[in-house]
Design a protein around this motif. Sequence first.
Motif, PDB file in Angstrom:
ATOM      1  N   SER A 130      -2.625   0.620  -4.105  1.00 17.31           N
ATOM      2  CA  SER A 130      -2.675  -0.512  -3.191  1.00 17.31           C
ATOM      3  C   SER A 130      -2.982  -1.787  -3.955  1.00 17.31           C
ATOM      4  O   SER A 130      -4.064  -1.929  -4.525  1.00 17.31           O
ATOM      5  CB  SER A 130      -3.735  -0.291  -2.114  1.00 17.31           C
ATOM      6  OG  SER A 130      -3.859  -1.446  -1.303  1.00 17.31           O
ATOM      7  N   ARG A 137       1.179   5.430   0.259  1.00 14.97           N
ATOM      8  CA  ARG A 137       0.483   6.623   0.741  1.00 14.97           C
ATOM      9  C   ARG A 137       1.378   7.840   0.577  1.00 14.97           C
ATOM     10  O   ARG A 137       2.592   7.729   0.510  1.00 14.97           O
ATOM     11  CB  ARG A 137       0.147   6.497   2.234  1.00 14.97           C
ATOM     12  CG  ARG A 137      -0.734   5.359   2.594  1.00 14.97           C
ATOM     13  CD  ARG A 137      -1.104   5.354   4.087  1.00 14.97           C
ATOM     14  NE  ARG A 137       0.016   5.413   5.006  1.00 14.97           N
ATOM     15  CZ  ARG A 137       0.769   4.371   5.353  1.00 14.97           C
ATOM     16  NH1 ARG A 137       0.535   3.190   4.832  1.00 14.97           N
ATOM     17  NH2 ARG A 137       1.751   4.516   6.223  1.00 14.97           N
ATOM     18  N   GLU A 174       0.881  -1.162   0.000  1.00 13.65           N
ATOM     19  CA  GLU A 174       0.000   0.000   0.000  1.00 13.65           C
ATOM     20  C   GLU A 174       0.918   1.211   0.000  1.00 13.65           C
ATOM     21  O   GLU A 174       1.869   1.265   0.789  1.00 13.65           O
ATOM     22  CB  GLU A 174      -0.894   0.034   1.239  1.00 13.65           C
ATOM     23  CG  GLU A 174      -1.785   1.279   1.256  1.00 13.65           C
ATOM     24  CD  GLU A 174      -2.692   1.322   2.459  1.00 13.65           C
ATOM     25  OE1 GLU A 174      -3.838   0.876   2.335  1.00 13.65           O
ATOM     26  OE2 GLU A 174      -2.228   1.803   3.514  1.00 13.65           O
ATOM     27  N   VAL A 231      -4.045   7.295   0.481  1.00 14.25           N
ATOM     28  CA  VAL A 231      -3.601   6.127  -0.280  1.00 14.25           C
ATOM     29  C   VAL A 231      -3.589   6.483  -1.758  1.00 14.25           C
ATOM     30  O   VAL A 231      -4.573   6.985  -2.295  1.00 14.25           O
ATOM     31  CB  VAL A 231      -4.537   4.918  -0.021  1.00 14.25           C
ATOM     32  CG1 VAL A 231      -4.148   3.740  -0.908  1.00 14.25           C
ATOM     33  CG2 VAL A 231      -4.502   4.516   1.450  1.00 14.25           C
ATOM     34  N   GLU A 291      -5.999  -3.433  -2.002  1.00 13.79           N
ATOM     35  CA  GLU A 291      -7.347  -2.943  -2.292  1.00 13.79           C
ATOM     36  C   GLU A 291      -7.853  -3.421  -3.647  1.00 13.79           C
ATOM     37  O   GLU A 291      -9.045  -3.636  -3.828  1.00 13.79           O
ATOM     38  CB  GLU A 291      -7.389  -1.414  -2.231  1.00 13.79           C
ATOM     39  CG  GLU A 291      -7.336  -0.863  -0.828  1.00 13.79           C
ATOM     40  CD  GLU A 291      -7.415   0.651  -0.800  1.00 13.79           C
ATOM     41  OE1 GLU A 291      -7.673   1.282  -1.843  1.00 13.79           O
ATOM     42  OE2 GLU A 291      -7.215   1.210   0.289  1.00 13.79           O
ATOM     43  N   ARG A 292      -6.934  -3.583  -4.598  1.00 10.21           N
ATOM     44  CA  ARG A 292      -7.337  -4.053  -5.930  1.00 10.21           C
ATOM     45  C   ARG A 292      -7.562  -5.560  -5.950  1.00 10.21           C
ATOM     46  O   ARG A 292      -8.057  -6.101  -6.929  1.00 10.21           O
ATOM     47  CB  ARG A 292      -6.273  -3.683  -6.965  1.00 10.21           C
ATOM     48  CG  ARG A 292      -6.242  -2.211  -7.301  1.00 10.21           C
ATOM     49  CD  ARG A 292      -5.399  -1.942  -8.532  1.00 10.21           C
ATOM     50  NE  ARG A 292      -4.050  -2.478  -8.430  1.00 10.21           N
ATOM     51  CZ  ARG A 292      -2.998  -1.826  -7.923  1.00 10.21           C
ATOM     52  NH1 ARG A 292      -3.158  -0.606  -7.468  1.00 10.21           N
ATOM     53  NH2 ARG A 292      -1.812  -2.387  -7.881  1.00 10.21           N
TER      54      ARG A 292
END
Length: 128
Positions: A61, A51, A49, A58, A64-65
């Motif tokens: 990431s 940031r 991730e 963010v 998240e994907r």
Amino acid sequence: LIGAAASTQEGDGANLPSSAPLRVGVTRRAVESPCVGAKPGERIAVSYEARLYKSGAVIDSSIERGEEPFEFTVGAGQVLKGLDQGLLGICAGEARKLVVPSDLGYGARGAAGVEGGDTLVFDVTRYS
């Protein structure tokens, strides 16, 4: 964190100086012993991730994907210099937090979602 001697803190609205040293912190140790750390030329798989240091927003990431771990060859210039340097020696199962000044990130040019001079923070976990 190694090299952590700056007056700014993550999320305070400021960046580190572009020439600040890379900060590397181990947030989870590998469970395998002995640990065989990543060497230049070795292909590794990680999740990450990314940031912005100044805001904590963010910008990317793999988690998240929902992607498979990202694979690259350490030291081959396939990723930002700060990642190449900060992941040397990382063991399978280990997690690190890297604070990457702009000279080791996107520099003065920036990139999508990243302004020139931005300091980046990466939370990275190595899988293989």
